[in-house]
Enzyme design. Structure first.
Site, mmCIF file in Angstrom:
data_model
loop_
_atom_site.group_PDB
_atom_site.id
_atom_site.type_symbol
_atom_site.label_atom_id
_atom_site.label_comp_id
_atom_site.label_asym_id
_atom_site.label_seq_id
_atom_site.Cartn_x
_atom_site.Cartn_y
_atom_site.Cartn_z
ATOM 1 N N LYS A 53 0.865 -1.190 0.000
ATOM 2 C CA LYS A 53 0.000 0.000 0.000
ATOM 3 C C LYS A 53 0.897 1.234 0.000
ATOM 4 O O LYS A 53 1.851 1.311 0.767
ATOM 5 C CB LYS A 53 -0.867 0.011 1.247
ATOM 6 C CG LYS A 53 -1.865 1.163 1.275
ATOM 7 C CD LYS A 53 -2.591 1.307 2.593
ATOM 8 C CE LYS A 53 -3.516 0.171 2.856
ATOM 9 N NZ LYS A 53 -4.326 0.363 4.061
ATOM 10 N N CYS A 72 -3.909 12.161 -9.006
ATOM 11 C CA CYS A 72 -4.128 11.381 -10.241
ATOM 12 C C CYS A 72 -3.132 10.229 -10.385
ATOM 13 O O CYS A 72 -3.276 9.407 -11.270
ATOM 14 C CB CYS A 72 -4.042 12.290 -11.472
ATOM 15 S SG CYS A 72 -2.372 12.842 -11.895
ATOM 16 N N CYS A 81 2.215 17.255 -6.567
ATOM 17 C CA CYS A 81 1.640 17.471 -7.890
ATOM 18 C C CYS A 81 2.654 18.156 -8.802
ATOM 19 O O CYS A 81 3.336 19.081 -8.387
ATOM 20 C CB CYS A 81 0.383 18.343 -7.773
ATOM 21 S SG CYS A 81 -0.373 18.735 -9.360
#
Length: 106
Positions: A53, A72, A81
């Site tokens: 994970k 994303c 990001c």
């Protein structure tokens, strides 16, 4: 039937056309029936694949005035990001954007 006769060429072209049509119909049917059946593409394509994970933790005190985190999974600077969501959204029609955390002004 010889391979040089015009009739043989017409039959061959018809057979190829029918085969292509049946193949295309099969692909469309498979896509239609698997859509929404729990078969979904993976979100994480290549980040920390050796971990069961992916988890990142940050202390609020260490963030500074502002931090922008990827949602994303396409960022080359993950978990931060880098704007990769813009291309992802254009290609997929998705609308994902970053998580932006700012220090509250007093």
């Amino acid at each position: 039937m010889t391979s040089s006769s015009p009739l043989a060429l017409i039959e061959l072209a018809a057979a190829i056309g029918v085969t292509a049509g049946v193949t295309a119909a099969g692909v469309l049917l498979v896509q239609h029936f698997y859509k929404g059946k729990g078969v979904k593409p993976k979100v994480n394509l290549d980040l920390q694949k050796d971990n069961p994970k992916v988890v990142d933790a940050f202390d609020i005190e260490d963030i500074g005035d502002k931090a922008v985190y990827c949602r994303c999974w396409r960022s080359k600077k993950f978990p931060y990001c880098d704007g990769s969501h813009a291309k992802h959204n254009q290609v997929t029609g998705d609308n994902v954007g970053p998580l932006i955390m700012k220090r509250k002004e007093a």
